[in-house]
Design an enzyme around this catalytic site. Structure first.
Site, mmCIF file in Angstrom:
data_model
loop_
_atom_site.group_PDB
_atom_site.id
_atom_site.type_symbol
_atom_site.label_atom_id
_atom_site.label_comp_id
_atom_site.label_asym_id
_atom_site.label_seq_id
_atom_site.Cartn_x
_atom_site.Cartn_y
_atom_site.Cartn_z
ATOM 1 N N ALA A 249 0.747 -1.116 -0.235
ATOM 2 C CA ALA A 249 -0.124 0.050 0.014
ATOM 3 C C ALA A 249 0.797 1.336 0.046
ATOM 4 O O ALA A 249 0.337 2.422 0.252
ATOM 5 C CB ALA A 249 -1.002 0.025 1.183
ATOM 6 N N ALA A 250 2.157 1.245 -0.217
ATOM 7 C CA ALA A 250 2.937 2.547 -0.289
ATOM 8 C C ALA A 250 2.559 3.243 -1.532
ATOM 9 O O ALA A 250 2.218 4.432 -1.389
ATOM 10 C CB ALA A 250 4.321 2.109 -0.599
ATOM 11 N N GLY A 251 2.038 2.592 -2.657
ATOM 12 C CA GLY A 251 1.762 3.420 -3.686
ATOM 13 C C GLY A 251 0.255 3.920 -3.457
ATOM 14 O O GLY A 251 -0.016 4.949 -3.924
ATOM 15 N N ASP A 252 -0.698 3.204 -2.814
ATOM 16 C CA ASP A 252 -1.852 3.807 -2.282
ATOM 17 C C ASP A 252 -1.670 5.006 -1.637
ATOM 18 O O ASP A 252 -2.300 5.874 -1.509
ATOM 19 C CB ASP A 252 -2.765 2.782 -1.848
ATOM 20 C CG ASP A 252 -2.895 1.620 -2.537
ATOM 21 O OD1 ASP A 252 -2.972 1.696 -3.701
ATOM 22 O OD2 ASP A 252 -2.971 0.565 -1.967
HETATM 23 O O1 RIB Z 1 -1.990 -1.785 -3.007
HETATM 24 C C1 RIB Z 1 -1.719 -2.741 -1.909
HETATM 25 C C2 RIB Z 1 -3.148 -3.415 -2.144
HETATM 26 O O2 RIB Z 1 -3.297 -4.283 -3.092
HETATM 27 C C3 RIB Z 1 -3.550 -4.407 -0.778
HETATM 28 O O3 RIB Z 1 -4.016 -3.753 0.389
HETATM 29 C C4 RIB Z 1 -4.229 -5.369 -1.534
HETATM 30 O O4 RIB Z 1 -5.765 -5.400 -0.938
HETATM 31 C C5 RIB Z 1 -4.453 -5.161 -2.802
HETATM 32 O O5 RIB Z 1 -5.612 -4.774 -3.341
#
Ligand code: RIB
Length: 309
Positions: A249-252
């Site tokens: 989730a670093a990109g998120d």
């Molecule tokens: O970008 C990370 C996410 O990718 C995770 O939380 C997982 O759920 C997938 O969707």
């Protein structure tokens, strides 16, 4: 000030991550002994929503969970982070699930099983068109059905609402998408998927802009980020050196923070620097949504490095 802001609206996925910590990612056919297992809320859409909400920005989530044990937990976790979940729906069947291998060096491998995310369709999006109309920006990723993404982008284009599209996981896009997206934010692997050439970020960005995009951010992990705007500025944003323990989730985190910073009026390059700082903090913490920093965390992190934003 933020009460008056137009919210960030995420039309996206929400998933329960099933994280197995392991010395290394197993090879095909190999069995290894892991070190721990946990279930923790994730999904690229929900992660981006939490990243923005933890920074104090108003965020609304448009997406679905299943009627299993995870659905209520996933909604509650978003609400606890300050995300408006009033448009969310519970559908029959399982929620999105994501088995994840998390290696000791912080690297990961993820399989996403869409579950309820696969039921987010155009009819549901249309039901929430007023939410989209009122958005300062809509954030999408590619964990919903492609027809739903196309429809959402068409709706946003008609309403004049800017869209940040995170092409993750990378998948073929309709030709219309390129002209409908304000910000396109691939990581290195995703950029290579669209161009079949991951070598020179400056050229990759230029080629993507030539397809009609208005802005591109190439997320390059430990190299930082490369930002390019059609007919405007371009440049590298330096990374922050940290000891990564969990890159999930670093990109998120980057996308949520980047959207907040842009909507708060920062220049794209300053917004990307802000987002690099946020994602640097996130990789020093475990979990997807659990790793997203607050403004106070960011200010302390920057102060430690003699910077302000
Ligand atoms: O970008 C990370 C996410 O990718 C995770 O939380 C997982 O759920 C997938 O969707």
């Amino acid at each position: 000030m933020q009460e008056a802001c137009k919210p960030i609206v995420v039309v996206g996925s929400v998933t329960m991550d099933m994280v197995t910590c392991t010395p290394q990612i197993p090879r095909i056919g190999q069995t290894i002994i892991g070190t721990s297992f946990s279930t923790t809320p994730g999904g690229k859409g929900a992660n981006q929503a939490v990243a923005a909400a933890r920074l104090g920005y108003p965020v609304q989530f448009v997406g679905m969970v299943g009627d299993d044990i995870y659905g209520p937990q996933l909604i509650q976790n978003l609400a606890d982070a300050g995300v408006d979940t009033s448009a969310m729906e519970t559908t029959s069947g399982p929620s999105g699930l994501a088995p994840i291998f998390l290696a000791a060096n912080g690297q990961n491998a993820i399989v996403v099983v869409p579950g309820a995310n696969g039921k987010v369709d155009s009819t549901y999006v249309d039901k929430h068109i007023d939410v989209i109309r009122n958005a300062g920006m809509v954030l999408c990723q590619l964990e919903l059905p492609m027809a739903t993404i196309d429809h959402t982008l068409n709706v946003c284009a008609e309403l004049g609402v800017p869209v940040m599209l995170d092409p993750a996981p990378a998948a073929g896009l309709s030709d219309s998408v390129w002209k409908q997206v304000a910000w396109f934010t691939p990581n290195e692997t995703e950029a290579a998927f669209y161009l079949n050439d991951g070598s020179y970020p400056e050229l990759i960005a230029q080629e993507l802009l030539e397809r009609g995009l208005r802005g591109v951010v190439l997320k390059r992990g430990a190299e930082g980020a490369y930002v390019a705007i059609a007919g405007g500025a371009a440049g590298w944003v330096k990374p922050f050196a940290v000891d990564a323990i969990d890159t999930v989730a670093a990109g998120d985190c980057f996308n949520g923070a980047f959207a907040v910073a842009l909507l708060e009026g920062k220049s794209p390059l300053a917004a990307a620097r802000f987002a690099c700082a946020a994602s640097a903090i996130s990789v020093t913490r475990r979990g997807a949504q659990a790793s997203m920093p607050t403004y106070a965390d960011l200010n302390a992190f920057l102060a430690d490095r003699g910077e302000t934003m």
